[in-house]
Write a protein that holds these residues in place. Structure first.
Motif, PDB file in Angstrom:
ATOM      1  N   VAL A 108       0.842  -1.200   0.000  1.00 47.29           N
ATOM      2  CA  VAL A 108       0.000   0.000   0.000  1.00 47.29           C
ATOM      3  C   VAL A 108       0.877   1.250   0.000  1.00 47.29           C
ATOM      4  O   VAL A 108       1.957   1.263   0.589  1.00 47.29           O
ATOM      5  N   VAL A 109       0.403   2.254  -0.699  1.00 40.43           N
ATOM      6  CA  VAL A 109       1.022   3.578  -0.680  1.00 40.43           C
ATOM      7  C   VAL A 109       0.111   4.465   0.152  1.00 40.43           C
ATOM      8  O   VAL A 109      -1.105   4.493  -0.075  1.00 40.43           O
ATOM      9  N   ILE A 110       0.684   5.170   1.115  1.00 37.99           N
ATOM     10  CA  ILE A 110      -0.055   6.153   1.892  1.00 37.99           C
ATOM     11  C   ILE A 110       0.630   7.491   1.677  1.00 37.99           C
ATOM     12  O   ILE A 110       1.805   7.661   2.009  1.00 37.99           O
ATOM     13  N   ALA A 111      -0.110   8.437   1.115  1.00 39.60           N
ATOM     14  CA  ALA A 111       0.434   9.764   0.829  1.00 39.60           C
ATOM     15  C   ALA A 111      -0.062  10.745   1.881  1.00 39.60           C
ATOM     16  O   ALA A 111      -1.263  11.023   1.960  1.00 39.60           O
ATOM     17  N   VAL A 112       0.853  11.251   2.698  1.00 41.76           N
ATOM     18  CA  VAL A 112       0.507  12.203   3.748  1.00 41.76           C
ATOM     19  C   VAL A 112       0.809  13.611   3.233  1.00 41.76           C
ATOM     20  O   VAL A 112       1.969  13.966   3.021  1.00 41.76           O
ATOM     21  N   ALA A 113      -0.263  14.393   3.043  1.00 38.74           N
ATOM     22  CA  ALA A 113      -0.128  15.751   2.524  1.00 38.74           C
ATOM     23  C   ALA A 113       0.223  16.690   3.671  1.00 38.74           C
ATOM     24  O   ALA A 113      -0.610  17.002   4.520  1.00 38.74           O
ATOM     25  N   SER A 114       1.468  17.146   3.696  1.00 37.46           N
ATOM     26  CA  SER A 114       1.988  17.973   4.787  1.00 37.46           C
ATOM     27  C   SER A 114       1.573  19.427   4.627  1.00 37.46           C
ATOM     28  O   SER A 114       1.858  20.058   3.612  1.00 37.46           O
ATOM     29  N   GLY A 115       0.893  19.956   5.660  1.00 33.02           N
ATOM     30  CA  GLY A 115       0.501  21.360   5.668  1.00 33.02           C
ATOM     31  C   GLY A 115      -0.567  21.707   4.655  1.00 33.02           C
ATOM     32  O   GLY A 115      -0.708  22.865   4.271  1.00 33.02           O
ATOM     33  N   GLU A 116      -1.333  20.732   4.212  1.00 36.97           N
ATOM     34  CA  GLU A 116      -2.327  20.938   3.156  1.00 36.97           C
ATOM     35  C   GLU A 116      -3.746  20.915   3.704  1.00 36.97           C
ATOM     36  O   GLU A 116      -4.004  20.403   4.790  1.00 36.97           O
ATOM     37  N   GLU A 117      -4.648  21.443   2.915  1.00 40.39           N
ATOM     38  CA  GLU A 117      -6.078  21.408   3.211  1.00 40.39           C
ATOM     39  C   GLU A 117      -6.751  20.431   2.249  1.00 40.39           C
ATOM     40  O   GLU A 117      -6.236  20.154   1.159  1.00 40.39           O
ATOM     41  N   VAL A 118      -7.915  19.946   2.629  1.00 33.94           N
ATOM     42  CA  VAL A 118      -8.621  18.909   1.877  1.00 33.94           C
ATOM     43  C   VAL A 118      -8.891  19.319   0.428  1.00 33.94           C
ATOM     44  O   VAL A 118      -8.664  18.521  -0.490  1.00 33.94           O
ATOM     45  N   ASN A 119      -9.353  20.521   0.195  1.00 34.04           N
ATOM     46  CA  ASN A 119      -9.744  20.932  -1.165  1.00 34.04           C
ATOM     47  C   ASN A 119      -8.582  20.852  -2.151  1.00 34.04           C
ATOM     48  O   ASN A 119      -8.733  20.338  -3.264  1.00 34.04           O
ATOM     49  N   SER A 120      -7.422  21.375  -1.763  1.00 37.59           N
ATOM     50  CA  SER A 120      -6.276  21.359  -2.690  1.00 37.59           C
ATOM     51  C   SER A 120      -5.785  19.929  -2.938  1.00 37.59           C
ATOM     52  O   SER A 120      -5.424  19.572  -4.065  1.00 37.59           O
TER      53      SER A 120
END
Length: 192
Positions: A108-120
């Motif tokens: 599995v790949v898990i991409a953690v979006a650092s400092g991001e908001e859901v919409n972007s």
């Protein structure tokens, strides 16, 4: 043969021997680190002593809570990234290909979006047709806990939940070496 042509031949021979020696050294370093040539080629720093991955819970783009422990028993590629990060944008399509190739085999790949908001993040996921889990770390807590200081940063976690290696910077994950590396991690996880 003149002295000048002998020097050129010796120089070429020396360069050839040096290149072969360096290739063998890189291969052996990958083997002795408990890893393989593919890890060295990909620039993955494998750890000699394994450490437990720090557990966390984040929400995905559908507002569902996801816990790292949910993926115990699988080999995890934990990638820290951001939508504004150029190298992240470049490597995401190749991560998707790797994920699709191995997702039915316990990867599995898990991409953690650092400092991001859901919409972007949601726009980005749709734009690139990504299907692996994307989690939102808007306050950087998980990124800080994993000591992420540059994006992208990718950790590899074995099926027992231990960090086995780390790669900093973008990569092309759609390569023979990446396929070999994930295959070896999956084979090792089946044995243990």
């Amino acid at each position: 043969m003149t002295l000048a042509s002998r020097k050129i031949h010796l120089s070429i021979l020396f360069t050839f021997v040096l290149c072969v020696g360096l290739s063998i050294t890189l291969f052996l370093e990958g083997q002795s680190a408990g890893g393989n040539y593919s890890a060295s080629y990909l620039g993955i720093q494998e750890y000699s002593s394994l450490q437990d991955a720090k557990d966390f819970t984040l929400k995905d783009i559908t507002d569902k809570k996801v816990n790292l422990k949910d993926f115990r028993g699988k080999v995890v590629m934990l990638n820290f990234w951001a939508t504004w990060c150029g190298p992240c944008r470049e490597e995401m399509p190749s991560m998707e290909k790797l994920y699709r190739q191995f997702k039915e085999k316990g990867f599995v790949v898990i991409a953690v979006a650092s400092g991001e908001e859901v919409n972007s993040v949601n726009k980005f996921i749709k734009q690139y047709n990504l299907t692996f889990p994307a989690l939102i770390d808007s306050d950087y807590k998980v990124s800080d806990n994993y000591k992420v200081w540059a994006l992208p940063t990718t950790y590899f976690i074995n099926s027992r939940g231990q960090i086995i290696g780390k790669a900093q910077g973008g990569r092309d994950w759609d390569t023979k070496q990446a396929t070999q590396y994930i295959t070896s991690l999956l084979q090792t996880s089946m044995v243990n």
